[in-house]
Write an enzyme that holds these catalytic residues in place. Structure first.
Site, PDB file in Angstrom:
ATOM      1  N   ASP A  14      -1.120  16.533  13.812  1.00  0.00           N
ATOM      2  CA  ASP A  14      -2.339  16.950  13.135  1.00  0.00           C
ATOM      3  C   ASP A  14      -3.210  15.769  12.669  1.00  0.00           C
ATOM      4  O   ASP A  14      -4.431  15.780  12.843  1.00  0.00           O
ATOM      5  CB  ASP A  14      -1.882  17.773  11.917  1.00  0.00           C
ATOM      6  CG  ASP A  14      -2.945  18.709  11.478  1.00  0.00           C
ATOM      7  OD1 ASP A  14      -3.500  19.408  12.351  1.00  0.00           O
ATOM      8  OD2 ASP A  14      -3.248  18.724  10.270  1.00  0.00           O
ATOM      9  N   LYS A 149       2.306   7.494   4.118  1.00  0.00           N
ATOM     10  CA  LYS A 149       3.109   7.983   3.013  1.00  0.00           C
ATOM     11  C   LYS A 149       3.827   9.271   3.441  1.00  0.00           C
ATOM     12  O   LYS A 149       3.378   9.875   4.426  1.00  0.00           O
ATOM     13  CB  LYS A 149       2.238   8.222   1.796  1.00  0.00           C
ATOM     14  CG  LYS A 149       1.248   9.384   1.962  1.00  0.00           C
ATOM     15  CD  LYS A 149       0.671   9.780   0.659  1.00  0.00           C
ATOM     16  CE  LYS A 149       1.142  11.106   0.181  1.00  0.00           C
ATOM     17  NZ  LYS A 149       0.510  12.269   0.803  1.00  0.00           N
ATOM     18  N   ASP A 178      -2.732   4.222   2.262  1.00  0.00           N
ATOM     19  CA  ASP A 178      -2.995   5.249   1.242  1.00  0.00           C
ATOM     20  C   ASP A 178      -4.464   5.579   1.452  1.00  0.00           C
ATOM     21  O   ASP A 178      -5.336   4.758   1.129  1.00  0.00           O
ATOM     22  CB  ASP A 178      -2.751   4.675  -0.157  1.00  0.00           C
ATOM     23  CG  ASP A 178      -2.952   5.725  -1.235  1.00  0.00           C
ATOM     24  OD1 ASP A 178      -3.970   6.445  -1.178  1.00  0.00           O
ATOM     25  OD2 ASP A 178      -2.096   5.848  -2.125  1.00  0.00           O
ATOM     26  N   HIS A 179      -4.747   6.744   2.028  1.00  0.00           N
ATOM     27  CA  HIS A 179      -6.129   6.944   2.465  1.00  0.00           C
ATOM     28  C   HIS A 179      -7.125   6.976   1.313  1.00  0.00           C
ATOM     29  O   HIS A 179      -8.314   6.785   1.518  1.00  0.00           O
ATOM     30  CB  HIS A 179      -6.266   8.171   3.388  1.00  0.00           C
ATOM     31  CG  HIS A 179      -6.266   9.482   2.689  1.00  0.00           C
ATOM     32  ND1 HIS A 179      -5.132  10.099   2.260  1.00  0.00           N
ATOM     33  CD2 HIS A 179      -7.282  10.304   2.343  1.00  0.00           C
ATOM     34  CE1 HIS A 179      -5.457  11.252   1.683  1.00  0.00           C
ATOM     35  NE2 HIS A 179      -6.753  11.407   1.721  1.00  0.00           N
ATOM     36  N   HIS A 241      -1.701   8.198  -4.548  1.00  0.00           N
ATOM     37  CA  HIS A 241      -3.164   8.262  -4.709  1.00  0.00           C
ATOM     38  C   HIS A 241      -3.615   8.062  -6.168  1.00  0.00           C
ATOM     39  O   HIS A 241      -4.498   7.265  -6.452  1.00  0.00           O
ATOM     40  CB  HIS A 241      -3.713   9.599  -4.222  1.00  0.00           C
ATOM     41  CG  HIS A 241      -3.348   9.931  -2.796  1.00  0.00           C
ATOM     42  ND1 HIS A 241      -3.223   8.980  -1.827  1.00  0.00           N
ATOM     43  CD2 HIS A 241      -3.099  11.122  -2.188  1.00  0.00           C
ATOM     44  CE1 HIS A 241      -2.915   9.566  -0.663  1.00  0.00           C
ATOM     45  NE2 HIS A 241      -2.829  10.858  -0.867  1.00  0.00           N
TER      46      HIS A 241
END
Ligand code: BG6
Length: 481
Positions: A14, A149, A178-179, A241
């Site tokens: 995905d 992650k 870590d977007h 996050h």
């Protein structure tokens, strides 16, 4: 940028379809991909190169932030090759090695290799150790690893994972993604004070009463119960996050410093986070789980009725906490953080509330605290709330000074992060020390969960979360913004 090979594990998943292929495409449109790049996608099932390229095209058509241009599309797709792959099978690595080598020779590119692991955490160890033993990582060029992650599921598993990774890659070669660190507004925080002298005087710590960081979502667990019911909001959103947002907010850099120094500063912040003791955690932490309700007019199930979730699950879908950073700048200023699924709105934002010494004044009625709001997503904006007198009533009313950008013209987080990783710039990736220190802060809470020391409150889907989360702020007469 140097020519390279980009190997994507999990190329039929995905994340690849929704984020990674569109990010690569947009980088291509901007001329930000290397001149010659070999992209190799790996997945479990057989698929021809042509079918894989069509899959990439469909993903780009569906999810690219910019409309797909017919010109250049074939050139972009021609960079992709596919290899059916079993992560535990040595033969697969042998084939992969051959494919990488052959393409490098065909394109005349150096052996620079970037590996992206978009796979479940349980596969990370086996992949990296096989990359090592297969010789793929004994290349005559650089090698880098991007890993998604969750990085471990607690302090111990994270340490173990890191130990294993470091057998193949050294710290400078590991890019823990870590977007949230790729979101343009978050990247802005680094230079916000530096670039805006006016804000510098405004953001004087003596004037700030509290900081609030919210990451609220309207979606529920979706089809991810398998992962989420074990992770919960604390591992899914807080350990990474939210704590990254705390670090980026508190960093306050009045001068330009190097990427390395930024990381050191961030570590200093997380190191100064006041530890919570598991016995007392209930005073500073509120956890919750959603019940049925309605989201913008649509009725939705409660968490326990979601497909794949155990009907006695004690997993948290909401987390709020009060934290203190015990350093000279932020001493005594509470940071409130919260995140949850099935809340009333999708919004990630940082709110800085200023002290309001005049609020009880009889002469100046209606005064509310000044707020600086940094909206991170889904829209990007900076707003300042000030008080203006309404001449007819002589009362003060809050008004907003607002600057917002057009989100469509902004690169997506994955674009910025992929570009940085290709370039070898790790500023906006999590260093192992940050990850370890975050887990150290989280660990007592995980133990409190396990020993039932932290109650799990319920909240209706579509609300702002459990009522108890308001009480975290009420003792200081604050409220969530
Ligand atoms: C992911 C979490 O890291 O972030 C998801 O695993 C969450 O559960 C998502 O929905 C939120 O990201 P964004 O960019 O939509 O705020």
């Amino acid at each position: 940028m140097q020519d390279m090979t980009f190997v994507l594990f999990g190329a039929t998943g995905d994340l690849a379809q929704r984020k990674l292929f569109p990010a690569l495409y947009n980088l291509y449109l901007d001329g930000r991909l290397p001149e010659n790049i070999s992209i190799v996608g790996l997945g479990r099932n057989y698929c021809s190169n042509e079918d894989f390229q069509s899959k990439v095209e469909r993903a780009v058509q569906a999810y690219s932030r910019r409309t797909v241009q017919p010109s250049g599309l074939q050139d972009f797709l021609s960079k992709f090759r596919y290899c059916a792959f079993d992560v535990t099978d040595k033969e697969s690595y042998h084939h992969l090695h051959e494919l990488i080598d052959n393409r490098e020779i065909e394109l005349g590119i150096p052996q620079n290799r970037l590996f992206y692991l978009s796979v479940g955490p349980s596969l990370v160890d086996v992949i990296t150790s096989n990359l090592n033993s297969s010789g793929i990582c004994q290349n005559n060029g650089w090698k880098r690893l991007i890993v998604e992650k969750p990085f471990g599921s607690d302090l111990e598993t994270a340490r173990q994972l890191n130990k294993n990774l470091s057998k193949t890659f050294n710290e400078e070669e590991i890019y823990r993604i870590d977007h949230y660190l790729g979101k343009p507004m978050v990247q802005n925080l680094e230079t916000l004070v530096l670039a805006n002298p006016a804000l510098k005087s405004l953001l004087d710590h003596k004037q700030i009463s509290n900081v609030q960081i919210t990451a609220s979502e309207t979606v529920g667990v979706e089809t991810r119960a398998d992962y989420y019911d074990k992770a919960g909001a604390i591992r899914d959103m807080v350990q990474n996050h939210l704590l990254q947002l705390v670090m980026m907010t508190a960093i306050y850099l009045p001068e330009k410093i190097t990427a390395n120094e930024i990381r050191v500063k961030k570590m200093e912040i997380i190191e100064s986070l006041r530890p919570l003791l598991k016995e007392n955690a209930y005073k500073d932490v509120v956890r919750g789980q959603y019940e049925s309700g309605d989201i913008q007019g649509t009725p939705v199930f409660g968490y326990k009725e979601e497909p794949g979730v155990d009907d006695s699950s004690k997993n948290d879908t909401y987390f709020a906490a009060r934290l203190y950073i015990d350093n000279p700048s932020w001493s005594g200023i509470p940071f409130y953080i919260r995140t949850g699924k099935r809340l009333n709105q999708k919004s990630t934002r940082i709110v800085i509330e200023f002290k309001n010494n005049m609020k009880d004044s009889d002469v100046l009625q209606g005064l509310t605290p000044n707020l600086l709001i940094l909206e991170i997503s889904p829209n990007e904006s900076i707003s300042l709330r000030v008080n203006m007198k309404d001449p007819s009533s002589n009362r003060f009313e809050p008004v907003w000074i607002n600057f917002s950008t057009n989100s469509e013209s902004l690169p997506e987080a994955y674009e910025l992060l992929l570009f940085d990783a290709m370039l070898g710039n790790a500023t906006f990736f999590s260093h192992w020390k940050e990850v370890e220190l975050s887990w150290e802060w989280i660990q007592p809470l995980l133990e409190a969960y396990q020993e039932n020391l932290l109650p799990l409150y319920s909240y209706p889907a579509g609300s702002t979360g459990p009522e108890e989360a308001n009480q975290l702020l009420q003792s200081k007469q604050f409220k969530w913004w």
